[in-house]
Each structure stands twice: as C-alpha cells, then as structure tokens.
Design a protein around this motif. Structure first.
Motif, short mmCIF file in Angstrom:
data_model
loop_
_atom_site.label_atom_id
_atom_site.label_comp_id
_atom_site.label_asym_id
_atom_site.label_seq_id
_atom_site.Cartn_x
_atom_site.Cartn_y
_atom_site.Cartn_z
N ASN A 116 -2.12 -13.15 -17.52
CA ASN A 116 -2.61 -14.00 -16.25
C ASN A 116 -2.39 -13.27 -14.66
N ASP A 117 -1.13 -12.19 -14.80
CA ASP A 117 -0.89 -11.87 -13.30
C ASP A 117 -0.56 -10.28 -13.58
N ASN A 118 -1.32 -9.70 -14.48
CA ASN A 118 -1.33 -8.20 -14.58
C ASN A 118 0.15 -7.35 -14.74
N TYR A 119 1.23 -8.14 -15.28
CA TYR A 119 2.39 -7.87 -15.14
C TYR A 119 2.58 -6.69 -16.36
N LYS B 197 4.32 -5.48 -11.17
CA LYS B 197 2.82 -5.73 -11.05
C LYS B 197 2.24 -5.15 -9.79
N PRO B 198 0.78 -4.87 -10.04
CA PRO B 198 0.14 -4.21 -8.93
C PRO B 198 -0.48 -5.67 -7.96
N MET B 199 -0.25 -5.40 -6.66
CA MET B 199 -0.76 -6.54 -5.84
C MET B 199 -1.40 -6.26 -4.65
N ILE B 200 -1.98 -6.98 -3.94
CA ILE B 200 -2.57 -6.75 -2.86
C ILE B 200 -2.16 -7.78 -1.54
N THR B 201 -1.62 -7.66 -0.61
CA THR B 201 -1.31 -8.49 0.49
C THR B 201 -1.44 -7.86 1.94
N LEU B 202 -1.55 -8.72 2.84
CA LEU B 202 -1.94 -8.27 4.16
C LEU B 202 -0.66 -7.31 4.71
N VAL C 72 2.87 -1.96 -5.56
CA VAL C 72 3.24 -2.40 -6.81
C VAL C 72 4.58 -2.88 -6.47
N TRP C 73 4.87 -4.23 -6.98
CA TRP C 73 6.04 -4.99 -6.92
C TRP C 73 6.64 -4.75 -8.10
N VAL C 74 8.11 -4.42 -7.89
CA VAL C 74 8.96 -4.16 -8.99
C VAL C 74 9.60 -5.53 -9.40
N CYS C 75 9.36 -6.17 -10.28
CA CYS C 75 9.89 -7.50 -10.65
C CYS C 75 11.30 -7.43 -11.11
N CYS D 160 2.40 1.73 -1.72
CA CYS D 160 3.70 1.88 -1.79
C CYS D 160 4.49 1.20 -2.96
N VAL D 161 5.69 1.25 -3.17
CA VAL D 161 6.03 0.32 -4.30
C VAL D 161 7.28 -0.41 -3.48
N ALA D 162 7.53 -1.88 -3.81
CA ALA D 162 8.47 -2.70 -3.17
C ALA D 162 9.23 -3.48 -4.21
N LEU D 163 10.31 -3.97 -3.81
CA LEU D 163 11.15 -4.83 -4.73
C LEU D 163 12.15 -5.62 -3.98
N SER D 164 12.90 -6.69 -4.42
CA SER D 164 13.69 -7.30 -3.98
C SER D 164 14.92 -7.20 -4.69
N SER D 165 16.10 -7.41 -4.16
CA SER D 165 17.75 -6.97 -4.87
C SER D 165 18.52 -8.23 -4.54
N GLY D 166 19.08 -8.86 -5.39
CA GLY D 166 20.07 -9.93 -4.95
C GLY D 166 21.09 -9.44 -3.81
N LEU D 167 21.55 -10.29 -2.97
CA LEU D 167 22.51 -9.85 -1.99
C LEU D 167 23.78 -9.51 -2.47
N GLN D 168 24.27 -10.01 -3.63
CA GLN D 168 25.37 -9.60 -4.33
C GLN D 168 25.34 -8.05 -4.79
N ARG D 169 24.23 -7.60 -5.00
CA ARG D 169 24.12 -6.39 -5.95
C ARG D 169 24.17 -5.33 -5.10
N LYS D 170 25.33 -4.89 -4.73
CA LYS D 170 25.58 -4.17 -3.74
C LYS D 170 25.44 -2.51 -4.27
N ASP D 171 25.91 -2.33 -5.65
CA ASP D 171 25.62 -0.80 -6.23
C ASP D 171 23.94 -0.74 -6.49
N ALA D 172 23.19 -1.71 -6.67
CA ALA D 172 21.77 -1.57 -6.58
C ALA D 172 21.41 -1.23 -5.36
N HIS D 173 21.85 -1.92 -4.37
CA HIS D 173 21.20 -1.55 -3.16
C HIS D 173 21.56 -0.17 -2.30
N ARG D 174 22.79 0.34 -3.00
CA ARG D 174 23.12 1.80 -2.73
C ARG D 174 22.27 2.79 -3.53
#
Length: 143
Positions: free
Chosen positions: A42-45, A63-68, A74-77, A109-123
């Motif tokens: 249902n969401d092209n994941y 998943k590929p997405m389109i927003t304004l 592409v949103w990395v889930c 582009c490619v975008a994602l979010s990462s939990g605030l506590q995941r400092k190694d991932a942010h680096r």
C-alpha cells in the motif's frame, strides 16, 4: 563477496527479522511481517538486504515519496547492520545502493530521520555519507 537483493516474499522478509529487530526492538515477528507486507502493498515500501556469504548482514527499507518540501525523494525508513558486523562498510554500501536507486528512478534526494540518542549513527550520516542535519522530526501519538 556480498550481494544486495530486494526482499519480496514473506519468507525473505521473515529471514531479515533478526537483524531488523536490533533496530526495531519494540516489534514482534508477526507485527513486523504484517507491517512490511502492508507497506509494500500500500505504500511502495521497498526492503533490501546485503548478504555476505549467503547471510544477511544489513537491511535497508525505504519508500519513494513526493512532498512540497523535498519534491521527489526517497525516505529511508530503516537502516540496520547486524551487531556482529558493524563498522565493516555494510551500511555505507546499502545507503549508496539507495542513492543509486534514487538517481536511476529520477528522485532528487534521499532523506531519513535518526533517534536523538543514536550519536554513532549521526556521525556516520554526517561525516561518512555527507548528509546535512536540516530539521527535527516531531511525533504525536493518537492513543
């Protein structure tokens, strides 16, 4: 030698659960399977696994997405490397694969979010993969 393969069947998706569970600790296997299959239908994941010697070492879901705001992107889930195989370049290979997939399919582009506590991932995202930190993500539960 490693290979990257899209996971489509219920059995392939189930095989990835032990690795995904390391990131999504709140999920049991049944809920995980239901969510992935529902998102694929249902969401092209899309879910891809990186195999090393026929064993899953890392998983990416996007998943590929389109927003304004982002346009076509592409949103990395989900992106996780098995705990026994971290810092060996597998996450970098999978994320580079997503970048190429996005380019090949005309996304900007490619975008994602990462939990605030995941400092190694942010680096990793900022220093190794050249991602910019551009916003905070907010969540409001409806239960």
């Amino acid at each position: 030698m490693n290979t990257i393969k899209e996971l489509k069947s219920r059995n392939e998706i189930a095989e990835a659960f032990p690795v995904v569970k390391q990131l999504r600790t709140h999920l049991d296997e049944r809920t995980y399977l239901d969510l992935v299959i529902d998102a694929q239908d249902n969401d092209n994941y899309k879910m891809f696994a990186l195999y090393e010697n026929n064993r899953i070492t890392a998983i990416v879901g996007f998943k590929p997405m389109i927003t304004l705001y982002y346009g076509r992107f592409v949103w990395v889930c989900d992106l996780v490397t098995d705990s026994e195989n971290r810092s060996k370049g597998y996450g970098e290979k999978l994320l580079a694969y997503v970048h190429q997939w996005a380019k090949d399919n005309h996304y900007e582009c490619v975008a994602l979010s990462s939990g605030l506590q995941r400092k190694d991932a942010h680096r990793f995202y900022e220093n190794k993969m050249n991602y910019d930190k551009i916003s905070y993500v907010f969540k409001h539960p409806l239960k």
